[in-house]
Design a protein around this motif. Structure first.
Motif, PDB file in Angstrom:
ATOM      1  N   GLN A  88       0.575  -1.082  -0.155  1.00  0.00           N
ATOM      2  CA  GLN A  88      -0.109   0.038   0.277  1.00  0.00           C
ATOM      3  C   GLN A  88       0.867   1.172  -0.122  1.00  0.00           C
ATOM      4  OE1 GLN A  88      -0.514   2.637   2.458  1.00  0.00           O
ATOM      5  NE2 GLN A  88      -2.240   3.397   1.007  1.00  0.00           N
ATOM      6  N   MET A  89       2.099   1.160   0.725  1.00  0.00           N
ATOM      7  CA  MET A  89       2.922   2.391   0.612  1.00  0.00           C
ATOM      8  C   MET A  89       3.533   2.528  -0.556  1.00  0.00           C
ATOM      9  SD  MET A  89       6.270   2.560   3.292  1.00  0.00           S
ATOM     10  CE  MET A  89       7.518   3.748   2.958  1.00  0.00           C
ATOM     11  N   GLY A  90       3.403   1.396  -1.511  1.00  0.00           N
ATOM     12  CA  GLY A  90       4.145   1.619  -2.926  1.00  0.00           C
ATOM     13  C   GLY A  90       5.577   1.397  -2.818  1.00  0.00           C
ATOM     14  N   VAL A  91       6.070   0.581  -2.162  1.00  0.00           N
ATOM     15  CA  VAL A  91       7.504   0.130  -2.111  1.00  0.00           C
ATOM     16  C   VAL A  91       7.969  -0.855  -3.068  1.00  0.00           C
ATOM     17  CG1 VAL A  91       7.991   0.873   0.317  1.00  0.00           C
ATOM     18  CG2 VAL A  91       7.790  -1.294  -0.353  1.00  0.00           C
ATOM     19  N   ALA A 136       3.578 -10.414  -3.215  1.00  0.00           N
ATOM     20  CA  ALA A 136       3.164  -8.990  -3.405  1.00  0.00           C
ATOM     21  C   ALA A 136       4.148  -8.242  -4.247  1.00  0.00           C
ATOM     22  CB  ALA A 136       3.454  -8.403  -2.069  1.00  0.00           C
ATOM     23  N   GLY A 137       5.050  -8.893  -5.018  1.00  0.00           N
ATOM     24  CA  GLY A 137       5.562  -8.101  -6.300  1.00  0.00           C
ATOM     25  C   GLY A 137       6.666  -7.204  -5.526  1.00  0.00           C
ATOM     26  N   ILE A 138       7.071  -7.538  -4.347  1.00  0.00           N
ATOM     27  CA  ILE A 138       8.010  -6.467  -3.845  1.00  0.00           C
ATOM     28  C   ILE A 138       9.388  -7.262  -3.788  1.00  0.00           C
ATOM     29  CG2 ILE A 138       8.764  -5.364  -1.909  1.00  0.00           C
ATOM     30  CD1 ILE A 138       5.690  -4.843  -1.118  1.00  0.00           C
ATOM     31  N   ASP A 139      10.553  -6.769  -4.514  1.00  0.00           N
ATOM     32  CA  ASP A 139      11.975  -7.352  -4.379  1.00  0.00           C
ATOM     33  C   ASP A 139      12.576  -7.461  -3.057  1.00  0.00           C
ATOM     34  OD1 ASP A 139      11.519  -8.078  -6.951  1.00  0.00           O
ATOM     35  OD2 ASP A 139      12.817  -6.675  -7.655  1.00  0.00           O
ATOM     36  N   ASN A 308      17.533   5.819  -4.996  1.00  0.00           N
ATOM     37  CA  ASN A 308      16.305   5.428  -4.592  1.00  0.00           C
ATOM     38  C   ASN A 308      16.299   5.833  -3.054  1.00  0.00           C
ATOM     39  OD1 ASN A 308      15.531   3.552  -7.063  1.00  0.00           O
ATOM     40  ND2 ASN A 308      16.727   2.277  -6.046  1.00  0.00           N
ATOM     41  N   PHE A 309      15.250   5.988  -2.646  1.00  0.00           N
ATOM     42  CA  PHE A 309      14.996   6.255  -1.291  1.00  0.00           C
ATOM     43  C   PHE A 309      14.536   5.134  -0.367  1.00  0.00           C
ATOM     44  CE2 PHE A 309      12.487   9.032   2.028  1.00  0.00           C
ATOM     45  CZ  PHE A 309      13.652   9.263   2.748  1.00  0.00           C
ATOM     46  N   VAL A 310      14.997   4.780   0.766  1.00  0.00           N
ATOM     47  CA  VAL A 310      14.654   3.475   1.266  1.00  0.00           C
ATOM     48  C   VAL A 310      14.074   4.315   2.975  1.00  0.00           C
ATOM     49  CG1 VAL A 310      15.313   1.230   2.455  1.00  0.00           C
ATOM     50  CG2 VAL A 310      16.049   2.150   0.291  1.00  0.00           C
ATOM     51  N   ALA A 329       3.363   5.129   6.696  1.00  0.00           N
ATOM     52  CA  ALA A 329       3.378   4.446   5.554  1.00  0.00           C
ATOM     53  C   ALA A 329       2.225   4.530   4.778  1.00  0.00           C
ATOM     54  CB  ALA A 329       3.358   2.725   5.848  1.00  0.00           C
ATOM     55  N   ARG A 330       0.870   4.800   5.286  1.00  0.00           N
ATOM     56  CA  ARG A 330      -0.259   4.724   4.627  1.00  0.00           C
ATOM     57  C   ARG A 330      -0.302   6.219   3.980  1.00  0.00           C
ATOM     58  NH1 ARG A 330      -4.508   4.084   8.852  1.00  0.00           N
ATOM     59  NH2 ARG A 330      -3.822   1.926   8.561  1.00  0.00           N
ATOM     60  N   GLN A 331       0.103   7.158   4.629  1.00  0.00           N
ATOM     61  CA  GLN A 331       0.047   8.401   3.855  1.00  0.00           C
ATOM     62  C   GLN A 331       1.075   8.948   2.679  1.00  0.00           C
ATOM     63  OE1 GLN A 331      -0.101  12.025   6.633  1.00  0.00           O
ATOM     64  NE2 GLN A 331      -0.648  10.615   8.118  1.00  0.00           N
ATOM     65  N   ILE A 332       2.284   8.039   2.831  1.00  0.00           N
ATOM     66  CA  ILE A 332       3.057   7.922   1.737  1.00  0.00           C
ATOM     67  C   ILE A 332       2.407   7.234   0.530  1.00  0.00           C
ATOM     68  CG2 ILE A 332       5.368   7.103   0.893  1.00  0.00           C
ATOM     69  CD1 ILE A 332       6.655   7.842   3.836  1.00  0.00           C
ATOM     70  N   GLY A 333       1.711   6.029   0.955  1.00  0.00           N
ATOM     71  CA  GLY A 333       1.088   5.248  -0.031  1.00  0.00           C
ATOM     72  C   GLY A 333       0.059   6.151  -0.513  1.00  0.00           C
ATOM     73  N   ASP A 334      -0.678   6.954   0.120  1.00  0.00           N
ATOM     74  CA  ASP A 334      -1.709   7.775  -0.635  1.00  0.00           C
ATOM     75  C   ASP A 334      -1.403   8.400  -1.601  1.00  0.00           C
ATOM     76  OD1 ASP A 334      -3.550   6.417   0.757  1.00  0.00           O
ATOM     77  OD2 ASP A 334      -3.998   7.950   2.410  1.00  0.00           O
TER      78      ASP A 334
END
Ligand code: JFZ
Length: 369
Positions: A88-91, A136-139, A308-310, A329-334
């Motif tokens: 959801q955060m988009g990482v 989930a498609g996250i490396d 990249n930013f981690v 995490a949620r707000q960054i995802g939004d």
């Protein structure tokens, strides 16, 4: 200057695995281990350093710390929920601590008794995490501290012949553990090394070079940053000729390059804590907590400078995240939901930041400029 153990490649990797890394934009770091139980506190006292370093605090006896495994029971750990939050955060990639400086292994290592199977929790944590994120498609990238406070053969320096004998055993142990991780978790895309700054390791340029080559042969496409190797003279990150030793520059920790020239045109990522410092769970967060807005601005700046930013998260001992981190995490995802096109597959556009924001460009927008 001729070097035996310097950079073996000048310029960037251009293979599909590295191109994929370059396109991530946003990543997540997770620090989880025995230190997550204490959360920076012991015996009513608060440790002001980074909570994952609490074992080095003179107020906490090593014996107490080294017995914490008997209480390690993250009963609410839900790898699918962790992956969902990251999604959801988009990482696009996540780096998980398999073993921090304390030497505690979150996987059932055959090479160290100080591992998850000896805890009340008993079960492997790395495998379920790797599979949940991968699904989930996250490396997935595995964090591994070379420095290991639990191993008697670990040395800070090699002063005597006996030190070298012990450290040679330690090197074999390290190679065994890394082989084990890549064998157990073939989904792994890369290794994130740490704890490689001591003199003993700086004197081990030949070994670190051979280890790097061995791991890449074992696991083709593997990505390893510049924090693993040392050259013939003990230089780290950049060899004596100024060339990057690693697939990307891994030195931007809690700092962002000032401008594009500071990146030297290399691949790089920046790993960032939400509080000032501290990576593992801390009951008390000291100083300023970065707001989602501040983190998003850093993300945009990093991508605009081709990095990249981690963002780091430190789950609690029970295996759940603190509310503040969930909200962040949620707000960054939004925000990512709306603006991801400026982040994924995007990079340096050649334009300076303006009062209204940063510029990035993608293959698509490059054509339309
Ligand atoms: C290391 C660890 O000691 C720390 O606990 C955390 O895991 C972090 C991600 O990595 O800390 C470092 C390593 C390198 C630098 C600073 C802190 N450095 O190069 O400036």
């Amino acid at each position: 200057m001729p070097l035996k153990y310097g950079a073996h490649r000048i310029g960037k990797r251009t293979d599909p695995d590295m191109n994929r890394w370059r396109d991530y934009g946003l990543g997540e770091f997770i620090h989880f281990g025995l230190y997550s139980i204490l959360g920076g506190d012991y015996n009513g006292m608060h440790y002001n350093g980074a909570s994952e370093w609490i074992r080095s605090w003179n107020k906490l006896p090593h014996e107490v710390y080294d017995n914490l495994y008997k209480k390690f029971n993250p009963k609410d750990f839900d790898p699918e929920a962790w992956a969902k939050m990251a999604k959801q955060m988009g990482v696009k990639y996540v780096t998980i601590t398999t073993k921090h400086h304390d030497g505690f292994c979150l996987w059932p290592s055959k090479f160290s008794d100080f591992n998850i199977t000896k805890t009340p929790y008993k079960k492997d944590m790395i495998g379920p995490m790797v599979r949940a994120f991968d699904k989930a498609g996250i490396d997935v990238y595995l964090y591994f501290s070379v420095m290991d406070w639990h191993q008697k053969d670990w040395r800070y320096d090699l002063k005597t012949a006996a030190d070298s004998v012990a450290f040679n055993r330690f090197k074999t142990f390290t190679k065994n553990q890394l082989t084990e991780l890549l064998t157990l978790y073939p989904e792994t895309k890369g290794l994130w090394f740490d704890g490689t700054w001591d003199t003993s390791w700086k004197k081990s340029g030949a070994f670190s070079d051979s280890l790097d080559q061995y791991l890449k042969k074992l696991h083709p496409g593997l990505i390893i940053g510049s924090r693993l190797r040392a050259d013939d003279y003990g230089n780290r990150h950049f060899d004596a000729n100024g060339h990057l030793m690693g697939d990307y520059e891994q030195g931007w920790e809690r700092k962002i390059p000032k401008d594009y020239s500071a990146t030297r045109g290399n691949d790089w990522d920046c790993v960032m804590t939400i509080p000032e410092n501290g990576w593992g769970y801390a009951k008390t967060w000291m100083g300023h907590w970065k707001t989602p807005y501040e983190l998003i601005e850093m993300l945009a700046k990093c991508v605009s400078l081709d990095g990249n930013f981690v963002i780091n998260f430190g789950p609690k001992g029970d295996g759940t995240f603190r509310n503040k981190e969930i909200q962040t995490a949620r707000q960054i995802g939004d925000w990512m939901q709306v603006n991801h096109e400026a982040i994924y597959g995007a990079g340096y556009a050649g334009w300076e930041k303006q009062d209204w924001g940063y510029y990035t460009k993608t293959e698509r927008t490059q054509r339309s400029i």
